[in-house]
Design a protein around this motif. Structure first.
Motif, mmCIF file in Angstrom:
data_model
loop_
_atom_site.group_PDB
_atom_site.id
_atom_site.type_symbol
_atom_site.label_atom_id
_atom_site.label_comp_id
_atom_site.label_asym_id
_atom_site.label_seq_id
_atom_site.Cartn_x
_atom_site.Cartn_y
_atom_site.Cartn_z
ATOM 1 N N THR A 1 2.348 -0.714 -7.734
ATOM 2 C CA THR A 1 1.021 -0.779 -7.114
ATOM 3 C C THR A 1 0.508 0.640 -6.869
ATOM 4 O O THR A 1 1.290 1.590 -6.781
ATOM 5 C CB THR A 1 1.029 -1.542 -5.781
ATOM 6 N N CYS B 1 -2.688 2.426 -4.433
ATOM 7 C CA CYS B 1 -3.768 2.183 -3.477
ATOM 8 C C CYS B 1 -4.319 3.507 -2.964
ATOM 9 O O CYS B 1 -3.599 4.506 -2.892
ATOM 10 C CB CYS B 1 -3.262 1.336 -2.316
ATOM 11 N N THR C 1 -7.268 -1.147 -3.829
ATOM 12 C CA THR C 1 -5.900 -1.620 -4.001
ATOM 13 C C THR C 1 -5.767 -2.115 -5.440
ATOM 14 O O THR C 1 -6.668 -2.774 -5.968
ATOM 15 C CB THR C 1 -5.549 -2.765 -3.040
ATOM 16 N N ILE D 1 0.811 -1.219 0.000
ATOM 17 C CA ILE D 1 0.000 0.000 0.000
ATOM 18 C C ILE D 1 0.839 1.262 0.000
ATOM 19 O O ILE D 1 0.305 2.375 0.056
ATOM 20 C CB ILE D 1 -0.976 0.022 1.196
ATOM 21 N N ALA E 1 -7.889 -4.468 0.620
ATOM 22 C CA ALA E 1 -8.828 -3.353 0.670
ATOM 23 C C ALA E 1 -9.707 -3.439 1.918
ATOM 24 O O ALA E 1 -10.038 -2.426 2.540
ATOM 25 C CB ALA E 1 -9.683 -3.326 -0.593
#
Length: 414
Positions: free
Chosen positions: A279, A281, A296, A58, A214
């Motif tokens: 990633t 998020c 996410t 995250i 999430a």
């Protein structure tokens, strides 16, 4: 405000947006009406489907956990917001202007990142070249959160990971996982094909080490709605209130003690965004207490997915992602705005390009077609998308820029 019946709508929207933005896998969780609904799509990594329980790095949303933990310690009387950090740590070599309040709100003037992330956090802070006088401006700092981690370790007698697990995450029924844990979702480049390994030095654990689902993010967000009562009302109010002078240009409308503020007093959402290696998020918390929303995504296109998700779900009442759009006409770039600017180890150079225009060079990564506007903002062309993208703004008089703000970071002229 939607109830969990919106799960069907999310299930229809999420797969389409993931394909559009080449995101291999994504999760969305929403808490509303006392219940949590979760939908997911795609794959967590090659050969493994994205599940409700899949953990995604995250990135900087880890700072929400670090800030919340620090404020729990404030609530318990173990830390004070305005006591000099050097006094708490028994380290007279640390600047006396550094306080927990300033560190959590990114208003200390510390640079974004340590010059030597393998070294000592305190040594890095002592040697840091401040980008502004403490308390005078917002400048996002991972180094500042590394120092918050040292405060947490000092007063709890535990390492940061052990403290965040035992004091915050396990009481929320979150089993903590980190970017160096096996089995987490794999980040991907913008093409959605090339996997990326997670790289984070241990010093920066408090700034970006967590990998959560999430659903986990929604549970963390609910702490800021008074559930399960880890924060007293006064401390929570202090945490959520925008800090005067903290103007996070390009990131949000304001900043509290660890949380960004979106919207205005009549319709304010709290939250944070986080990107790790491949990633993206996002966490949003309705300050009225009606909803928590989390996304996410294990692809670099997750930020664009989030923008589209917000636009396609007006029933949530979310303010749009904060994107600074020029409100004036393009103007020629004055000679005095060219030059080099620095935030710690990050160098920014605004220079002429081969076509007679200007470009932004960030430590060798070139962003072409820099266009300045009369209000001091500027755009560049994103090489990945080809689109003109809001990028930052100049500080100082036109033609005599003393600093630039890019991605929430203040960089002074060299």
């Amino acid at each position: 405000m939607p109830g969990v019946g919106c799960a069907d709508r999310l299930a229809a929207v999420l797969p389409r947006l993931a394909v559009r933005h080449r995101v291999p896998g994504a999760q969305v969780a929403v808490w509303a009406g006392g219940e949590t609904a979760v939908v997911q799509t795609g794959v967590a990594s090659r050969g493994r489907p994205m599940r409700e329980s899949s953990r995604v790095p995250i990135g900087s949303i880890t700072k929400v956990a670090t800030a919340t933990l620090a404020m729990v310690l404030v609530s318990d009387g173990d830390l004070e917001l305005d006591q000099p950090v050097g006094e708490i740590l028994g380290d007279p070599g640390l600047p006396g202007s550094l306080t927990l309040r300033g560190l959590l709100s990114h208003t200390t003037g510390l640079p974004s990142d340590p010059a030597d992330a393998a070294g000592s956090c305190r040594k890095e802070v002592r040697a840091a070249e401040f980008v502004c006088e403490p308390g005078t401006a917002f400048s996002y700092s991972n180094l500042g959160y590394a120092l918050v981690g040292e405060l947490i370790e000092d007063v709890t007698g535990m390492g940061w990971r052990q403290a965040v697990e035992s004091i915050l995450l396990r009481p929320l029924e979150i089993a903590p996982v980190y970017v160096d844990s096996p089995g987490i979702a794999t980040g991907h480049a913008r093409d959605g094909e090339r996997p990326l390994a997670q790289v984070l030095p241990p010093m920066l654990d408090p700034a970006g080490a967590l990998a959560l689902s999430a659903r986990d993010l929604v549970a963390l967000g609910r702490v800021h709605l008074g559930k399960p009562g880890l924060l007293d009302v006064v401390t929570a109010s202090d945490l959520h209130r925008p800090v005067p002078g903290a103007e996070p240009f390009g990131l949000a409308d304001g900043w509290g003690l660890g949380l960004a503020c979106f919207g205005d007093e009549e319709s304010r959402w709290l939250g944070h965004d986080g990107t790790a290696d491949g990633t993206s998020c996002h966490l949003r918390i309705d300050q009225a207490g009606a909803c928590v929303l989390a996304l996410t995504a294990n692809g670099a296109g997750g930020t664009d997915l989030w923008h589209d998700l917000v636009a396609e779900l007006p029933e949530f009442g979310l303010p749009p992602q904060r994107v600074q759009v020029a409100e004036s006409c393009p103007v020629p770039l004055p000679d005095g705005d060219y030059g080099s600017f620095r935030n710690g180890a990050i160098g920014y150079t605004i220079r002429p390009d081969a076509l007679g225009g200007a470009c932004l060079d960030v430590d060798g990564d070139v962003f072409p077609e820099l266009t300045r506007y009369a209000d001091g903002t500027f755009t560049v062309r994103d090489p990945a998308t080809g689109r003109a993208t809001p990028c930052g703004r100049f500080r100082g008089e036109p033609g005599a820029a003393t600093a630039v703000e890019i991605g929430g970071r203040l960089a002074r002229r060299c």
